[in-house]
Design a protein around this motif. Structure first.
Motif, PDB file in Angstrom:
ATOM      1  N   MET A 155      -7.402   7.155 -11.443  1.00 57.97           N
ATOM      2  CA  MET A 155      -8.351   6.424 -10.616  1.00 57.97           C
ATOM      3  C   MET A 155      -8.531   5.031 -11.185  1.00 57.97           C
ATOM      4  SD  MET A 155     -12.278   7.370  -9.671  1.00 57.97           S
ATOM      5  CE  MET A 155     -11.744   8.827  -8.786  1.00 57.97           C
ATOM      6  N   ASN A 156      -8.287   4.024 -10.351  1.00 59.00           N
ATOM      7  CA  ASN A 156      -8.428   2.636 -10.767  1.00 59.00           C
ATOM      8  C   ASN A 156      -9.502   1.940  -9.943  1.00 59.00           C
ATOM      9  OD1 ASN A 156      -5.073   3.087 -10.980  1.00 59.00           O
ATOM     10  ND2 ASN A 156      -6.113   2.313 -12.783  1.00 59.00           N
ATOM     11  N   GLU A 157     -10.026   0.896 -10.507  1.00 55.75           N
ATOM     12  CA  GLU A 157     -11.104   0.163  -9.833  1.00 55.75           C
ATOM     13  C   GLU A 157     -10.585  -0.542  -8.587  1.00 55.75           C
ATOM     14  OE1 GLU A 157     -13.746  -3.835 -10.693  1.00 55.75           O
ATOM     15  OE2 GLU A 157     -13.317  -2.493 -12.374  1.00 55.75           O
ATOM     16  N   ARG A 158     -11.392  -0.535  -7.542  1.00 55.54           N
ATOM     17  CA  ARG A 158     -11.112  -1.311  -6.342  1.00 55.54           C
ATOM     18  C   ARG A 158     -12.410  -1.941  -5.850  1.00 55.54           C
ATOM     19  NH1 ARG A 158     -10.736   4.085  -4.389  1.00 55.54           N
ATOM     20  NH2 ARG A 158     -12.359   4.592  -2.841  1.00 55.54           N
ATOM     21  N   LYS A 159     -12.271  -2.981  -5.068  1.00 54.50           N
ATOM     22  CA  LYS A 159     -13.428  -3.725  -4.603  1.00 54.50           C
ATOM     23  C   LYS A 159     -14.176  -2.939  -3.543  1.00 54.50           C
ATOM     24  CE  LYS A 159     -14.826  -8.277  -2.904  1.00 54.50           C
ATOM     25  NZ  LYS A 159     -14.364  -9.634  -2.480  1.00 54.50           N
ATOM     26  N   GLY A 160     -15.495  -2.815  -3.731  1.00 52.25           N
ATOM     27  CA  GLY A 160     -16.321  -2.105  -2.759  1.00 52.25           C
ATOM     28  C   GLY A 160     -16.921  -3.038  -1.718  1.00 52.25           C
ATOM     29  N   PHE A 161     -17.388  -2.431  -0.624  1.00 48.66           N
ATOM     30  CA  PHE A 161     -17.966  -3.216   0.470  1.00 48.66           C
ATOM     31  C   PHE A 161     -19.373  -3.685   0.097  1.00 48.66           C
ATOM     32  CE2 PHE A 161     -21.031  -2.971   3.998  1.00 48.66           C
ATOM     33  CZ  PHE A 161     -20.609  -4.076   4.734  1.00 48.66           C
ATOM     34  N   SER A 162     -19.596  -4.993   0.293  1.00 52.14           N
ATOM     35  CA  SER A 162     -20.933  -5.568   0.135  1.00 52.14           C
ATOM     36  C   SER A 162     -20.942  -6.941   0.788  1.00 52.14           C
ATOM     37  CB  SER A 162     -21.331  -5.679  -1.338  1.00 52.14           C
ATOM     38  OG  SER A 162     -20.568  -6.693  -1.982  1.00 52.14           O
ATOM     39  N   ILE A 163     -22.127  -7.375   1.217  1.00 56.40           N
ATOM     40  CA  ILE A 163     -22.291  -8.697   1.796  1.00 56.40           C
ATOM     41  C   ILE A 163     -23.443  -9.395   1.089  1.00 56.40           C
ATOM     42  CG2 ILE A 163     -21.375  -8.003   4.049  1.00 56.40           C
ATOM     43  CD1 ILE A 163     -24.246  -7.833   5.051  1.00 56.40           C
ATOM     44  N   ALA A 164     -23.535 -10.708   1.303  1.00 60.17           N
ATOM     45  CA  ALA A 164     -24.612 -11.472   0.676  1.00 60.17           C
ATOM     46  C   ALA A 164     -25.963 -10.948   1.141  1.00 60.17           C
ATOM     47  CB  ALA A 164     -24.466 -12.948   1.007  1.00 60.17           C
ATOM     48  N   GLY A 165     -26.870 -10.769   0.207  1.00 62.15           N
ATOM     49  CA  GLY A 165     -28.155 -10.157   0.532  1.00 62.15           C
ATOM     50  C   GLY A 165     -29.151 -11.099   1.188  1.00 62.15           C
ATOM     51  N   ILE A 166     -29.122 -12.399   0.830  1.00 63.40           N
ATOM     52  CA  ILE A 166     -30.110 -13.340   1.356  1.00 63.40           C
ATOM     53  C   ILE A 166     -30.030 -13.449   2.886  1.00 63.40           C
ATOM     54  CG2 ILE A 166     -30.922 -15.720   1.294  1.00 63.40           C
ATOM     55  CD1 ILE A 166     -31.532 -14.133  -1.219  1.00 63.40           C
ATOM     56  N   PRO A 167     -28.855 -13.676   3.490  1.00 65.79           N
ATOM     57  CA  PRO A 167     -28.806 -13.727   4.964  1.00 65.79           C
ATOM     58  C   PRO A 167     -29.232 -12.412   5.621  1.00 65.79           C
ATOM     59  CG  PRO A 167     -26.826 -14.680   4.023  1.00 65.79           C
ATOM     60  CD  PRO A 167     -27.551 -14.004   2.908  1.00 65.79           C
ATOM     61  N   PHE A 168     -28.920 -11.295   4.976  1.00 62.85           N
ATOM     62  CA  PHE A 168     -29.256 -10.008   5.595  1.00 62.85           C
ATOM     63  C   PHE A 168     -30.756  -9.747   5.548  1.00 62.85           C
ATOM     64  CE2 PHE A 168     -29.164  -5.410   6.254  1.00 62.85           C
ATOM     65  CZ  PHE A 168     -28.224  -5.332   7.280  1.00 62.85           C
ATOM     66  N   ILE A 169     -31.471 -10.408   4.633  1.00 65.81           N
ATOM     67  CA  ILE A 169     -32.932 -10.299   4.653  1.00 65.81           C
ATOM     68  C   ILE A 169     -33.479 -10.819   5.967  1.00 65.81           C
ATOM     69  CG2 ILE A 169     -35.045 -11.214   3.622  1.00 65.81           C
ATOM     70  CD1 ILE A 169     -33.758 -11.067   0.922  1.00 65.81           C
ATOM     71  N   GLY A 170     -32.896 -11.917   6.468  1.00 65.78           N
ATOM     72  CA  GLY A 170     -33.320 -12.450   7.769  1.00 65.78           C
ATOM     73  C   GLY A 170     -33.095 -11.458   8.889  1.00 65.78           C
ATOM     74  N   VAL A 171     -31.992 -10.756   8.855  1.00 65.82           N
ATOM     75  CA  VAL A 171     -31.722  -9.744   9.885  1.00 65.82           C
ATOM     76  C   VAL A 171     -32.782  -8.649   9.846  1.00 65.82           C
ATOM     77  CG1 VAL A 171     -30.060  -8.006  10.660  1.00 65.82           C
ATOM     78  CG2 VAL A 171     -29.239 -10.221   9.813  1.00 65.82           C
TER      79      VAL A 171
END
Length: 288
Positions: free
Chosen positions: A1-17
Protein backbone atom coordinates in the motif's frame (compact mmCIF):
# COMPACT_ATOMS: atom_id res chain seq x y z
CA UNK A 1 0.00 0.00 0.00
CA UNK A 2 1.45 3.33 -1.11
CA UNK A 3 0.35 6.86 -0.45
CA UNK A 4 -1.96 8.57 -2.92
CA UNK A 5 -3.57 11.97 -2.97
CA UNK A 6 -6.98 12.15 -1.31
CA UNK A 7 -9.96 14.28 -2.29
CA UNK A 8 -10.20 17.70 -0.64
CA UNK A 9 -11.05 21.27 -1.60
CA UNK A 10 -10.21 24.66 -0.14
CA UNK A 11 -12.19 25.17 3.04
CA UNK A 12 -12.62 28.97 2.99
CA UNK A 13 -14.81 29.12 -0.18
CA UNK A 14 -16.87 26.16 1.03
CA UNK A 15 -17.68 28.04 4.23
CA UNK A 16 -19.62 30.47 2.04
CA UNK A 17 -21.58 27.60 0.52
CA UNK A 18 -22.51 26.33 3.98
CA UNK A 19 -23.58 29.81 5.08
CA UNK A 20 -25.84 30.18 2.05
CA UNK A 21 -27.45 26.80 2.68
CA UNK A 22 -27.95 27.62 6.35
CA UNK A 23 -29.52 31.00 5.47
CA UNK A 24 -31.94 29.36 3.07
CA UNK A 25 -32.93 26.85 5.71
CA UNK A 26 -33.54 29.57 8.27
CA UNK A 27 -35.63 31.58 5.82
CA UNK A 28 -37.79 28.55 5.12
CA UNK A 29 -38.36 28.06 8.85
CA UNK A 30 -39.17 31.66 9.76
CA UNK A 31 -41.59 32.00 6.88
CA UNK A 32 -43.84 29.31 8.37
CA UNK A 33 -47.17 30.28 10.06
CA UNK A 34 -47.27 29.37 13.75
CA UNK A 35 -50.88 28.12 13.60
CA UNK A 36 -50.48 26.05 10.48
CA UNK A 37 -46.90 25.07 9.42
CA UNK A 38 -46.15 25.73 5.77
CA UNK A 39 -45.12 22.85 3.51
CA UNK A 40 -41.56 24.19 3.26
CA UNK A 41 -40.86 23.84 7.02
CA UNK A 42 -39.67 20.26 6.68
CA UNK A 43 -37.34 21.08 3.76
CA UNK A 44 -35.92 23.95 5.83
CA UNK A 45 -35.17 21.64 8.78
CA UNK A 46 -33.66 19.06 6.48
CA UNK A 47 -31.52 21.72 4.82
CA UNK A 48 -30.19 22.89 8.19
CA UNK A 49 -29.44 19.32 9.22
CA UNK A 50 -27.66 18.71 5.94
CA UNK A 51 -25.61 21.88 6.45
CA UNK A 52 -24.61 20.71 9.93
CA UNK A 53 -23.56 17.37 8.41
CA UNK A 54 -21.40 19.16 5.82
CA UNK A 55 -19.54 20.94 8.64
CA UNK A 56 -18.02 17.60 9.66
CA UNK A 57 -16.00 17.67 6.46
CA UNK A 58 -13.83 20.61 7.57
CA UNK A 59 -10.31 19.91 8.83
CA UNK A 60 -6.97 21.68 9.13
CA UNK A 61 -3.56 20.69 7.83
CA UNK A 62 -0.54 22.30 9.52
CA UNK A 63 2.85 22.74 7.81
CA UNK A 64 4.78 19.47 7.54
CA UNK A 65 1.69 17.52 8.43
CA UNK A 66 -0.69 15.18 6.61
CA UNK A 67 -4.19 13.84 7.12
CA UNK A 68 -4.73 10.17 6.30
CA UNK A 69 -8.38 9.53 5.35
CA UNK A 70 -10.44 6.36 5.46
CA UNK A 71 -13.91 5.66 4.14
CA UNK A 72 -15.59 2.88 6.16
CA UNK A 73 -12.19 1.33 6.91
CA UNK A 74 -10.84 1.66 3.38
CA UNK A 75 -7.86 3.91 2.65
CA UNK A 76 -9.14 6.94 0.72
CA UNK A 77 -5.94 8.96 0.32
CA UNK A 78 -3.80 11.49 2.13
CA UNK A 79 -3.97 15.29 2.12
CA UNK A 80 -0.80 17.37 2.49
CA UNK A 81 -2.10 20.79 1.36
CA UNK A 82 -1.79 23.29 4.20
CA UNK A 83 -4.66 25.31 5.62
CA UNK A 84 -8.40 24.79 6.05
CA UNK A 85 -9.71 21.99 3.81
CA UNK A 86 -13.03 20.27 3.21
CA UNK A 87 -13.66 16.68 2.21
CA UNK A 88 -16.31 13.98 2.33
CA UNK A 89 -17.90 14.15 5.82
CA UNK A 90 -17.96 10.34 5.94
CA UNK A 91 -14.15 10.24 5.89
CA UNK A 92 -12.38 9.33 9.12
CA UNK A 93 -9.18 11.36 9.43
CA UNK A 94 -5.86 10.51 11.10
CA UNK A 95 -3.31 13.27 11.69
CA UNK A 96 0.33 12.37 10.90
CA UNK A 97 3.46 14.49 11.42
CA UNK A 98 5.95 14.78 8.54
CA UNK A 99 8.49 16.71 10.57
CA UNK A 100 12.08 15.55 10.97
CA UNK A 101 12.48 13.68 14.25
CA UNK A 102 15.39 12.18 16.12
CA UNK A 103 16.02 9.96 19.10
CA UNK A 104 18.99 8.48 20.92
CA UNK A 105 19.00 4.76 21.51
CA UNK A 106 19.81 3.27 24.86
CA UNK A 107 23.34 2.04 25.59
CA UNK A 108 23.48 -1.47 24.20
CA UNK A 109 25.97 -4.04 25.45
CA UNK A 110 27.16 -6.18 22.54
CA UNK A 111 30.25 -8.09 21.42
CA UNK A 112 32.33 -6.55 18.66
CA UNK A 113 33.84 -8.54 15.79
CA UNK A 114 36.71 -9.67 18.05
CA UNK A 115 34.32 -10.88 20.74
CA UNK A 116 35.07 -8.03 23.16
CA UNK A 117 32.05 -6.71 25.10
CA UNK A 118 31.40 -3.04 24.33
CA UNK A 119 28.77 -0.40 25.06
CA UNK A 120 27.35 1.47 22.08
CA UNK A 121 24.54 3.94 21.41
CA UNK A 122 23.43 5.94 18.37
CA UNK A 123 21.42 9.00 17.35
CA UNK A 124 18.96 8.44 14.49
CA UNK A 125 17.37 11.29 12.49
CA UNK A 126 14.29 10.27 10.50
CA UNK A 127 10.99 11.37 9.01
CA UNK A 128 7.86 9.86 7.48
CA UNK A 129 7.76 10.04 3.68
CA UNK A 130 4.86 7.66 2.92
CA UNK A 131 1.88 8.18 5.20
CA UNK A 132 -0.06 5.14 3.98
CA UNK A 133 2.76 2.72 4.75
CA UNK A 134 3.44 4.34 8.13
CA UNK A 135 -0.19 3.99 9.24
CA UNK A 136 -1.31 0.74 7.64
CA UNK A 137 1.77 -1.47 7.14
CA UNK A 138 3.08 -1.43 10.73
CA UNK A 139 1.24 -1.41 14.04
CA UNK A 140 3.01 1.54 15.66
CA UNK A 141 5.52 3.16 13.32
CA UNK A 142 7.30 5.20 16.03
CA UNK A 143 7.88 2.14 18.21
CA UNK A 144 8.84 0.21 15.07
CA UNK A 145 11.51 2.81 14.26
CA UNK A 146 13.02 2.62 17.75
CA UNK A 147 13.14 -1.18 17.96
CA UNK A 148 14.47 -1.73 14.44
CA UNK A 149 17.11 0.99 14.86
CA UNK A 150 18.47 -0.69 17.98
CA UNK A 151 18.43 -4.05 16.23
CA UNK A 152 20.38 -2.59 13.27
CA UNK A 153 22.84 -0.94 15.66
CA UNK A 154 23.47 -4.25 17.40
CA UNK A 155 23.98 -6.03 14.06
CA UNK A 156 26.36 -3.34 12.80
CA UNK A 157 28.46 -3.34 15.99
CA UNK A 158 29.06 -7.06 15.65
CA UNK A 159 30.52 -6.56 12.14
CA UNK A 160 33.51 -4.42 13.16
CA UNK A 161 36.23 -4.58 15.81
CA UNK A 162 36.49 -1.81 18.38
CA UNK A 163 40.10 -1.12 17.36
CA UNK A 164 41.64 -1.97 13.98
CA UNK A 165 44.58 -4.36 14.02
CA UNK A 166 45.42 -3.67 10.37
CA UNK A 167 45.80 -0.21 8.87
CA UNK A 168 43.27 -0.89 6.11
CA UNK A 169 40.63 -2.53 8.31
CA UNK A 170 37.75 -0.25 9.39
CA UNK A 171 36.95 -0.18 13.09
CA UNK A 172 34.29 1.36 15.29
CA UNK A 173 36.69 3.83 16.88
CA UNK A 174 38.75 4.99 13.90
CA UNK A 175 36.44 4.98 10.86
CA UNK A 176 33.50 7.11 11.97
CA UNK A 177 32.17 8.02 8.52
CA UNK A 178 32.24 4.44 7.26
CA UNK A 179 30.54 3.16 10.40
CA UNK A 180 27.84 5.86 10.36
CA UNK A 181 27.03 5.24 6.68
CA UNK A 182 26.80 1.51 7.29
CA UNK A 183 24.52 2.09 10.26
CA UNK A 184 22.25 4.42 8.28
CA UNK A 185 21.95 1.93 5.42
CA UNK A 186 21.29 -0.92 7.84
CA UNK A 187 18.47 1.01 9.55
CA UNK A 188 17.00 2.22 6.26
CA UNK A 189 16.76 -1.34 4.95
CA UNK A 190 14.70 -2.31 8.00
CA UNK A 191 12.42 0.75 7.92
CA UNK A 192 11.69 0.73 4.19
CA UNK A 193 8.35 -1.01 4.69
CA UNK A 194 7.22 1.55 7.28
CA UNK A 195 7.38 4.52 4.90
CA UNK A 196 10.25 6.09 6.87
CA UNK A 197 13.41 7.72 5.54
CA UNK A 198 16.56 7.71 7.66
CA UNK A 199 18.30 11.05 7.16
CA UNK A 200 21.26 10.45 9.43
CA UNK A 201 22.55 7.89 11.90
CA UNK A 202 25.71 8.31 13.94
CA UNK A 203 27.40 6.73 16.95
CA UNK A 204 26.86 8.82 20.08
CA UNK A 205 28.52 6.56 22.68
CA UNK A 206 31.25 3.95 22.31
CA UNK A 207 33.25 2.33 25.09
CA UNK A 208 34.47 -1.01 26.31
CA UNK A 209 32.24 -2.73 28.83
CA UNK A 210 33.19 -2.09 32.45
CA UNK A 211 34.48 -5.59 33.10
CA UNK A 212 37.26 -5.26 30.50
CA UNK A 213 37.65 -1.47 30.31
CA UNK A 214 40.72 -1.37 32.59
CA UNK A 215 42.50 -4.19 30.75
CA UNK A 216 41.77 -2.63 27.37
CA UNK A 217 42.96 0.74 28.60
CA UNK A 218 46.27 -0.81 29.62
CA UNK A 219 46.53 -2.44 26.20
CA UNK A 220 45.87 0.88 24.47
CA UNK A 221 48.47 2.58 26.67
CA UNK A 222 51.00 -0.14 25.87
CA UNK A 223 50.31 0.25 22.17
CA UNK A 224 50.74 4.00 22.41
CA UNK A 225 54.04 3.60 24.30
CA UNK A 226 55.33 1.12 21.72
CA UNK A 227 54.34 3.42 18.86
CA UNK A 228 56.02 6.39 20.55
CA UNK A 229 59.19 4.40 21.25
CA UNK A 230 59.30 3.25 17.65
CA UNK A 231 59.18 6.83 16.42
CA UNK A 232 61.85 7.87 18.90
CA UNK A 233 64.20 5.06 17.86
CA UNK A 234 63.65 5.77 14.17
CA UNK A 235 64.44 9.43 14.72
CA UNK A 236 67.48 8.66 16.89
CA UNK A 237 68.96 6.27 14.31
CA UNK A 238 68.49 8.90 11.61
CA UNK A 239 70.19 11.53 13.75
CA UNK A 240 73.14 9.24 14.56
CA UNK A 241 73.51 8.35 10.88
CA UNK A 242 73.46 12.04 9.97
CA UNK A 243 76.03 12.89 12.66
CA UNK A 244 78.48 10.20 11.49
CA UNK A 245 78.03 11.25 7.89
CA UNK A 246 78.65 14.92 8.70
CA UNK A 247 81.77 14.12 10.73
CA UNK A 248 83.14 11.96 7.96
CA UNK A 249 82.42 14.42 5.12
CA UNK A 250 83.82 17.43 6.95
CA UNK A 251 86.90 15.57 8.19
CA UNK A 252 86.40 16.69 11.78
CA UNK A 253 87.65 13.42 13.19
CA UNK A 254 88.59 10.00 11.91
CA UNK A 255 86.78 7.23 13.75
CA UNK A 256 87.51 3.54 13.51
CA UNK A 257 84.74 0.98 13.90
CA UNK A 258 85.13 0.67 17.66
CA UNK A 259 84.92 4.41 18.22
CA UNK A 260 81.96 4.64 15.89
CA UNK A 261 80.21 1.92 17.93
CA UNK A 262 80.93 3.80 21.16
CA UNK A 263 79.65 7.05 19.67
CA UNK A 264 76.50 5.37 18.37
CA UNK A 265 75.89 3.84 21.80
CA UNK A 266 76.30 7.17 23.57
CA UNK A 267 74.09 9.07 21.14
CA UNK A 268 71.33 6.48 21.35
CA UNK A 269 71.39 6.65 25.13
CA UNK A 270 71.11 10.44 25.00
CA UNK A 271 68.38 10.50 22.35
CA UNK A 272 66.28 7.55 23.53
CA UNK A 273 66.59 7.90 27.28
CA UNK A 274 63.55 8.99 29.29
CA UNK A 275 65.62 11.14 31.66
CA UNK A 276 68.19 13.81 31.01
CA UNK A 277 71.75 12.50 30.74
CA UNK A 278 74.80 13.79 32.58
CA UNK A 279 78.07 14.53 30.84
CA UNK A 280 81.05 12.37 31.81
CA UNK A 281 84.57 13.59 31.09
CA UNK A 282 86.66 10.73 29.68
CA UNK A 283 90.33 11.24 30.55
CA UNK A 284 91.45 7.93 29.18
CA UNK A 285 91.21 6.13 25.84
CA UNK A 286 89.16 3.27 24.54
CA UNK A 287 92.33 1.20 24.29
CA UNK A 288 93.41 1.70 27.92
Amino acid sequence: MNERKGFSIAGIPFIGVCLVLAAIGVLLLVSADGAQPAPHVVPGMLLLAFTGFLLKGFFQVAPNEAQVMQLFGRYAGSVREEGLRWTNPFYAKHRLSLRVRNFESGKLKVNDNDGNPIEIAAVVVWQVIDTAEAVFRVEDYENFVHIQSESALRQMAQSYPYDAHDDGQPSLRSHGEVINNHLRDEIQARLEQAGVQVIEARISHLAYAQEIAQAMLQRQQAGAIIAARTRIVEGAVSMVEMALDQLSRRGVVELDEERKAAMVSNLLVVLCGERGTQAVVNTGTLYG
